[in-house]
Enzyme design. Sequence first.
Site, PDB file in Angstrom:
ATOM      1  N   HIS A  99     -36.517  30.924 -37.751  1.00  0.00           N
ATOM      2  CA  HIS A  99     -37.409  32.253 -37.324  1.00  0.00           C
ATOM      3  C   HIS A  99     -38.671  31.962 -36.809  1.00  0.00           C
ATOM      4  O   HIS A  99     -39.191  30.885 -37.110  1.00  0.00           O
ATOM      5  CB  HIS A  99     -37.452  32.968 -38.746  1.00  0.00           C
ATOM      6  CG  HIS A  99     -37.873  34.333 -38.749  1.00  0.00           C
ATOM      7  ND1 HIS A  99     -37.475  35.427 -38.040  1.00  0.00           N
ATOM      8  CD2 HIS A  99     -39.033  34.808 -39.457  1.00  0.00           C
ATOM      9  CE1 HIS A  99     -38.098  36.693 -38.232  1.00  0.00           C
ATOM     10  NE2 HIS A  99     -39.303  36.231 -38.984  1.00  0.00           N
ATOM     11  N   CYS A 136     -36.418  38.188 -33.474  1.00  0.00           N
ATOM     12  CA  CYS A 136     -37.704  37.564 -33.925  1.00  0.00           C
ATOM     13  C   CYS A 136     -38.436  36.805 -32.641  1.00  0.00           C
ATOM     14  O   CYS A 136     -39.423  37.087 -32.201  1.00  0.00           O
ATOM     15  CB  CYS A 136     -37.562  36.587 -34.946  1.00  0.00           C
ATOM     16  SG  CYS A 136     -36.460  35.338 -34.687  1.00  0.00           S
ATOM     17  N   HIS A 172     -43.300  40.248 -37.464  1.00  0.00           N
ATOM     18  CA  HIS A 172     -42.029  39.707 -37.022  1.00  0.00           C
ATOM     19  C   HIS A 172     -40.977  40.797 -36.941  1.00  0.00           C
ATOM     20  O   HIS A 172     -41.422  41.999 -37.431  1.00  0.00           O
ATOM     21  CB  HIS A 172     -41.782  38.632 -38.040  1.00  0.00           C
ATOM     22  CG  HIS A 172     -41.348  38.893 -39.349  1.00  0.00           C
ATOM     23  ND1 HIS A 172     -40.582  38.500 -40.030  1.00  0.00           N
ATOM     24  CD2 HIS A 172     -41.891  40.009 -40.208  1.00  0.00           C
ATOM     25  CE1 HIS A 172     -40.373  39.009 -41.194  1.00  0.00           C
ATOM     26  NE2 HIS A 172     -41.456  39.850 -41.163  1.00  0.00           N
TER      27      HIS A 172
END
Length: 150
Positions: free
Chosen positions: A114, A64, A126
């Site tokens: 994240h 990520c 993402h």
Amino acid sequence: MTARITRALSALTLLAVGGTLVTPGAAPEAHAAPAAAGKALKVAASKKGAPYQWGAAGPYRFDCSGLTLYSYKRAGKKLPRTAQGQYNKTRRVAKSDRRKGDLVFFHGRGGVYHVGIYAGNNRIWHSPKTGSWVKLDRIWTGSVSYGRVR
């Protein structure tokens, strides 16, 4: 008419019709940041389908924060390697003020876990997890904050 008066009239005319006046070579942060954010968003979207790999920062595999790091690097901006580091480095913006290209940080008990790049319409680009790939997804939780890259 002197050159000074001509320039002043040109500037007033430009402002009267809704334009902006910027000194050559000067780019206020408000104008410079969206260009980088837009480019970073396009870079992230161009990586659609690239596989997730923990610790990878491109150009063919990403985790990520590796995707956000890579995308902003291509846009001429430097970010830390981890999602938490990126959170610490960006300027907080309210949900109502978020713009395409802002970073979206997901929070849990242990802090930021994240990060993705805001694409508009409550969606992010993402690289979510092992076995997945870079993709466009809806933001799935309210435990998020938004950060603007300076």
